[in-house]
Scaffold this motif. Sequence first.
Motif, short mmCIF file in Angstrom:
data_model
loop_
_atom_site.label_atom_id
_atom_site.label_comp_id
_atom_site.label_asym_id
_atom_site.label_seq_id
_atom_site.Cartn_x
_atom_site.Cartn_y
_atom_site.Cartn_z
N ILE A 158 0.86 -1.20 0.00
CA ILE A 158 0.00 0.00 0.00
C ILE A 158 0.89 1.25 0.00
CG2 ILE A 158 -1.84 1.22 1.25
CD1 ILE A 158 -2.85 -1.50 0.58
N TYR A 159 0.54 2.24 -0.81
CA TYR A 159 1.25 3.52 -0.79
C TYR A 159 0.69 4.42 0.30
CZ TYR A 159 3.62 2.65 -5.24
OH TYR A 159 4.43 2.14 -6.22
N ASP A 160 1.58 5.29 0.82
CA ASP A 160 1.15 6.24 1.85
C ASP A 160 -0.09 7.03 1.42
OD1 ASP A 160 2.48 7.66 -0.13
OD2 ASP A 160 3.91 8.66 1.20
N PHE A 190 6.19 -6.84 -4.54
CA PHE A 190 5.13 -6.78 -5.56
C PHE A 190 3.80 -6.45 -4.88
CE2 PHE A 190 5.79 -11.32 -4.49
CZ PHE A 190 4.55 -11.63 -3.95
N TYR A 191 2.92 -5.85 -5.63
CA TYR A 191 1.64 -5.45 -5.02
C TYR A 191 0.54 -5.42 -6.07
CZ TYR A 191 2.56 -0.77 -6.92
OH TYR A 191 2.81 0.29 -7.76
N SER A 192 -0.67 -5.28 -5.57
CA SER A 192 -1.84 -5.23 -6.44
C SER A 192 -2.17 -3.76 -6.75
CB SER A 192 -3.01 -5.87 -5.70
OG SER A 192 -4.23 -5.43 -6.23
N MET A 211 -1.56 -7.61 -10.53
CA MET A 211 -0.29 -7.44 -9.83
C MET A 211 0.74 -6.64 -10.61
SD MET A 211 -1.11 -8.90 -7.10
CE MET A 211 0.44 -8.87 -6.21
N ARG A 212 1.51 -5.86 -9.87
CA ARG A 212 2.67 -5.17 -10.42
C ARG A 212 3.91 -5.76 -9.78
NH1 ARG A 212 4.09 0.27 -11.74
NH2 ARG A 212 5.05 -1.11 -13.25
N PRO A 213 4.98 -5.99 -10.58
CA PRO A 213 6.22 -6.45 -9.96
C PRO A 213 6.78 -5.38 -9.03
CG PRO A 213 6.58 -5.85 -12.26
CD PRO A 213 5.10 -5.75 -12.02
N ALA A 214 7.54 -5.81 -8.03
CA ALA A 214 8.12 -4.87 -7.05
C ALA A 214 8.95 -3.81 -7.76
CB ALA A 214 9.00 -5.64 -6.08
N HIS A 215 8.85 -2.58 -7.27
CA HIS A 215 9.61 -1.49 -7.89
C HIS A 215 9.68 -0.29 -6.96
CE1 HIS A 215 5.39 -0.84 -8.87
NE2 HIS A 215 5.68 0.45 -8.69
N MET A 216 10.69 0.51 -7.25
CA MET A 216 10.81 1.82 -6.61
C MET A 216 10.62 2.83 -7.74
SD MET A 216 14.41 3.17 -5.04
CE MET A 216 15.28 3.66 -6.51
N HIS A 217 9.80 3.86 -7.52
CA HIS A 217 9.62 4.91 -8.52
C HIS A 217 10.71 5.97 -8.36
CE1 HIS A 217 5.37 4.02 -9.71
NE2 HIS A 217 5.39 3.40 -8.55
N ALA A 218 11.14 6.56 -9.47
CA ALA A 218 12.08 7.68 -9.39
C ALA A 218 11.78 8.67 -10.51
CB ALA A 218 13.52 7.18 -9.52
#
Length: 302
Positions: A158-160, A190-192, A211-218
Motif C-alpha cells: 500500500i502507498y502512503d 510486488f503489489y496489487s 499485480m505489479r512487480p516490485a519497484h521503486m519509482h524515481a
Amino acid sequence: MRQFNEDTLTAAVVERLKDAKDKRLRQIMTSAVKHLHAFAQEVHLTEEEWFEGIKFLTAVGQKCDDKRQEFILLSDILGLSMMVCALNHKTAPGATEATVLGPFFAHGAKVYEFDGDLREGCTVKGEDTLVVGRVLTTAGKPIPNATLDIWQAKADGIYDVQTGGEFELRGRVKVNAKGEYAFKSYKPKFYSVPDDGPVGELLRATGNHKMRPAHMHAVVSAPGYQQVITHVFVDGDPYLDDDAVYAVKDSLVGKYKKVNNAAEAKKLGMSNPFLKLDWDFTLAPERGVKARKVIAPSDAVA
Ligand code: BEZ
Ligand code: FE
C-alpha cells in the motif's frame, strides 16, 4: 444534412469539427470520432452494451477524488499510458529509460540529504535496504546537484497516499556535488493495483490479474538535462514478465544484494544482514526537448 445512417454519419461528425480553431484539437477529435465509430461498427455495439459502457465510465469518474485517480488506472491497465510514454520518450542512447508515472506520485515530500532515511515514520516494517548510486551524463560524467523524487509501496503493498497518512517511503533525495546519492529504505515488494473499483471489476471480468512487480519509482531531474520518470524493478520478481500495466523494461531491473556486515549495519542503523541496491541514473542533455510534466493525482482531477 439529415437522414444519416451508419455509412454517412462518421463523415458528417468529422465535417462539424472542421472549424475548430485549434488545429491539433481538430486532428485529435477527428481521429477519435473515426476510431470510435469504427469500433462500434466492428463489434456491432448494441444499445444495452453501450449503456453498460456509459455506466462503467461513470463509475470510473465517480471513483476519482483527490487521492484516487481511477482514469489513470484505466489508462494504465489498457496499456495506453505505456503507449503514450513509448511514443514520447525515445530514450537517447545510454540514457535511463522512461516508464509510467502511475497514480501515486505526490508533490511536497520531505527533502533528504545524502544518507537520508526514507524509513522515517513508515508504519510497516520491511527489509532494510541501502540505495546508493550516481546520476550521470550519457558520456558517464557525474551530474552534480540533481534531485531524485522517490516513492514506493510499503511492505504491505500500500502507498502512503492510499491511506492518507504522512509521507512514507517517499522523499526528494538530493544528489551531492559529486553526482552521488545514498538513502535508506525498504526493499520494494510486488503489489496489487487498486482493485476495489470499476477497473478492478474490468480486470476480473477479462480474466486478468492485478499485480505489479516490485519497484521503486524515481523522477530524476537536473537543470540542463531531460527529466526521466522511471522505475527500478527487483531482479527475480515473479511478475516481471506479467506487469498489469506493461511498464517493465530490461534496463530497469536492479539487483538487491545481501550485505552481511554487522559493523556497517550498526553504523547505518539497519539490521544485519541488510540489502544494497547500487543504481546509476543517466540523463540526456535537454537540447530544447520539453521535459515531461509530472502530474500529481490531485492536479489530474483539479
Ligand atoms: C504504480 O506503480 O504505482 C502504479 C502504476 C499503475 C497503476 C497502479 C499503480
Ligand atoms: Fe508503484
